[in-house]
Design an enzyme around this catalytic site. Structure first.
Site, mmCIF file in Angstrom:
data_model
loop_
_atom_site.group_PDB
_atom_site.id
_atom_site.type_symbol
_atom_site.label_atom_id
_atom_site.label_comp_id
_atom_site.label_asym_id
_atom_site.label_seq_id
_atom_site.Cartn_x
_atom_site.Cartn_y
_atom_site.Cartn_z
ATOM 1 N N ASP A 103 26.080 20.544 -12.547
ATOM 2 C CA ASP A 103 25.753 20.427 -11.126
ATOM 3 C C ASP A 103 24.815 19.279 -10.768
ATOM 4 O O ASP A 103 24.144 19.306 -9.748
ATOM 5 C CB ASP A 103 25.091 21.745 -10.690
ATOM 6 C CG ASP A 103 23.939 22.130 -11.619
ATOM 7 O OD1 ASP A 103 23.383 21.228 -12.274
ATOM 8 O OD2 ASP A 103 23.589 23.326 -11.687
ATOM 9 N N GLU A 125 31.382 24.515 -17.096
ATOM 10 C CA GLU A 125 30.375 25.368 -16.439
ATOM 11 C C GLU A 125 30.655 25.457 -14.931
ATOM 12 O O GLU A 125 29.792 25.203 -14.085
ATOM 13 C CB GLU A 125 28.938 24.878 -16.681
ATOM 14 C CG GLU A 125 27.866 25.910 -16.395
ATOM 15 C CD GLU A 125 26.449 25.342 -16.556
ATOM 16 O OE1 GLU A 125 25.997 24.559 -15.718
ATOM 17 O OE2 GLU A 125 25.814 25.689 -17.572
ATOM 18 N N GLU A 139 21.480 20.896 -6.580
ATOM 19 C CA GLU A 139 22.501 21.329 -7.551
ATOM 20 C C GLU A 139 23.527 22.306 -6.977
ATOM 21 O O GLU A 139 24.705 22.242 -7.330
ATOM 22 C CB GLU A 139 21.835 21.948 -8.786
ATOM 23 C CG GLU A 139 21.098 20.952 -9.675
ATOM 24 C CD GLU A 139 19.646 20.728 -9.274
ATOM 25 O OE1 GLU A 139 19.233 21.209 -8.189
ATOM 26 O OE2 GLU A 139 18.918 20.068 -10.031
ATOM 27 N N HIS A 218 10.623 22.216 -13.906
ATOM 28 C CA HIS A 218 11.054 20.895 -13.430
ATOM 29 C C HIS A 218 11.772 20.893 -12.096
ATOM 30 O O HIS A 218 11.927 19.853 -11.482
ATOM 31 C CB HIS A 218 11.964 20.226 -14.472
ATOM 32 C CG HIS A 218 13.337 20.821 -14.558
ATOM 33 N ND1 HIS A 218 14.388 20.328 -13.833
ATOM 34 C CD2 HIS A 218 13.825 21.870 -15.251
ATOM 35 C CE1 HIS A 218 15.481 21.038 -14.101
ATOM 36 N NE2 HIS A 218 15.162 21.985 -14.950
ATOM 37 N N ARG A 220 13.326 20.563 -8.594
ATOM 38 C CA ARG A 220 12.902 19.789 -7.417
ATOM 39 C C ARG A 220 12.346 20.696 -6.320
ATOM 40 O O ARG A 220 11.357 20.347 -5.666
ATOM 41 C CB ARG A 220 14.125 19.008 -6.905
ATOM 42 C CG ARG A 220 13.852 17.971 -5.873
ATOM 43 C CD ARG A 220 15.155 17.267 -5.527
ATOM 44 N NE ARG A 220 15.514 16.265 -6.515
ATOM 45 C CZ ARG A 220 15.300 14.955 -6.364
ATOM 46 N NH1 ARG A 220 14.750 14.496 -5.269
ATOM 47 N NH2 ARG A 220 15.656 14.096 -7.299
ATOM 48 N N HIS A 251 8.169 18.112 -18.415
ATOM 49 C CA HIS A 251 9.255 17.215 -17.991
ATOM 50 C C HIS A 251 8.668 15.844 -17.656
ATOM 51 O O HIS A 251 7.588 15.756 -17.066
ATOM 52 C CB HIS A 251 9.927 17.827 -16.747
ATOM 53 C CG HIS A 251 11.286 17.292 -16.480
ATOM 54 N ND1 HIS A 251 11.503 16.132 -15.775
ATOM 55 C CD2 HIS A 251 12.508 17.745 -16.830
ATOM 56 C CE1 HIS A 251 12.806 15.911 -15.692
ATOM 57 N NE2 HIS A 251 13.447 16.869 -16.319
#
Ligand code: UDP
Length: 386
Positions: A103, A125, A139, A218, A220, A251
């Site tokens: 994604d 996936e 995503e 991590h 967003r 990250h």
């Protein structure tokens, strides 16, 4: 010496980030072993600074590496750059198939670019959904769009297949394969290798091995407040449980790194570590009492290792983990994370590994499906069933 006969079908992989490399590698390696199939690996470089550590581990040498990342790049600029570069490569290579995974912006651009060239697209996936287009962002929308663009959908679970069916995707274009991350997990566990990180090696060779909690963050949508909250919950837990080592794989994104270091760098039993290579990371995860994470991949790997996960997100596209009691949806509220972790860390628990996300044969099913579409196999593979 006879002439080298070219392989018949060219299969391009368009991949850009750490999880895509990990989850695509088993499919790439399986295809590379097929006499009729020629893989072409295109690394968009979306996780440029991390990708080589992971590609090297799986012995993948990209055929193409895009050089598109710029500091503080917007999603629009990233999308435009990847699309422009991919067009040139796909027109030159003319693959028979393009595989994208998951994604990310790379996956979305890979699918769109292949669509523009009228190339068959396989989505690894496929079908994960939270139902909230802003969580995870971007995503959730990326995977919806990849779903619309793809020709074949390799869904990890029955629920993922159901999501695709409810969006009108034809059942004969979907196959439940299990998640390829379980293939990658089995592969990495079988490697005869030493731990690369001196800090991790020292910790895991101590006798006894200390009690460990693994943390990653991590997403967003957690950049504004969420990640700081997770870090504050970790410092609280580290003070409450001084015998436990909290290993935080930080990250490299500057927004994430800055917040995590500002809050946690002075706590003695918190080890802030650069991204671990996959071998080290799985060693740590398998030794952990619990993982605190907003990662999708960790939600899939942890149940396979019998490790519970406190999911620092408001939604999950992997509801299977909640149903088995291996995952707890905590959001990023400090008190909720602290309470859940305290409960897990103070209880005696028996570990039970669960194959809810795959049995390690997902890539085999994907390659067999591909061969079936090329008329190289008589029958479609059996689906993964959990
Ligand atoms: N991972 C790793 N080293 C680390 C952190 C994560 O190898 O230091 C692996 C982890 O095992 C999982 C994947 O990276 O397979 C998850 O990546 P990430 O959390 O960045 O992405 P997501 O899965 O959320 O899309």
């Amino acid at each position: 010496m006879g002439l080298k006969v070219p392989k018949r079908f060219k299969i391009a992989f368009i991949v850009g980030t750490r999880p895509e490399i990990i989850k695509t590698a088993p499919v790439y390696l399986a295809i590379a072993h097929q006499p009729d199939l020629q893989p072409v690996f295109i690394n968009t470089g979306q996780h440029k600074e991390m990708s080589h550590m992971f590609l090297d581990l799986f012995n993948i040498t990209p055929d193409y590496e895009l050089n598109i990342m710029k500091p503080k790049q917007s999603l629009s600029s990233l999308t435009a750059s990847i699309l422009q570069e991919l067009e040139i490569i796909l027109q030159r290579e003319k693959p028979d198939w393009v595989f994208v995974q998951g994604d990310t912006t790379s996956a979305f651009c890979g699918a769109l670019s292949a669509f523009y060239q009228k190339i068959t697209i396989g989505h690894i996936e496929a079908g994960l959904r939270t139902g909230d287009i802003y969580s995870p962002f971007p995503e959730e929308m990326n995977r919806i769009l990849v779903g619309r663009l793809s020709t074949y959908h390799f869904a990890p679970t029955q629920k993922a297949k159901n999501n695709l069916l409810s969006e009108g995707i034809s059942p004969d274009k979907i196959i439940i394969t299990g998640n390829t991350v379980v293939d990658a997990l089995h592969w990495i566990q079988a490697q005869d290798k030493k731990i690369s990180s001196p800090d991790i090696s020292q910790l895991l060779s101590s006798n006894p091995i200390p009690r460990i909690v693994l943390v990653t963050a991590h997403r967003r949508e957690n950049w504004e407040g969420g990640i700081a909250n997770v870090a504050k919950a970790v410092i609280h837990l580290a003070k409450r449980f001084p015998d436990i080592i909290f290993i935080f794989s930080v990250h490299p994104n500057p927004v994430v790194k800055k917040q995590v270091y500002a809050i946690l760098s002075h706590q003695v039993n918190v080890l802030l570590h650069n991204p671990l290579d996959y071998f080290d990371f799985i060693k740590v995860l398998s030794q952990s009492l619990v993982a605190i994470s907003d990662s999708g991949g960790v939600q899939e790997e942890a149940p396979s290792l019998g490790v519970p996960v406190i999911i620092t997100r408001s939604t999950t596209e992997r509801p299977e983990i909640l149903e088995t009691g291996m995952g707890y949806l905590a959001g990023t509220d400090q008190a909720t994370i602290i309470n859940l972790a305290t409960e897990i860390l103070t209880q005696e628990r028996t570990r039970k590994a669960q194959s809810i996300f795959g049995d390690g044969f997902a890539s085999q099913r994907i390659v067999q499906s591909l061969l079936f579409t090329f008329g190289k196999m008589q029958k479609k593979p059996d689906e993964f069933y959990c």
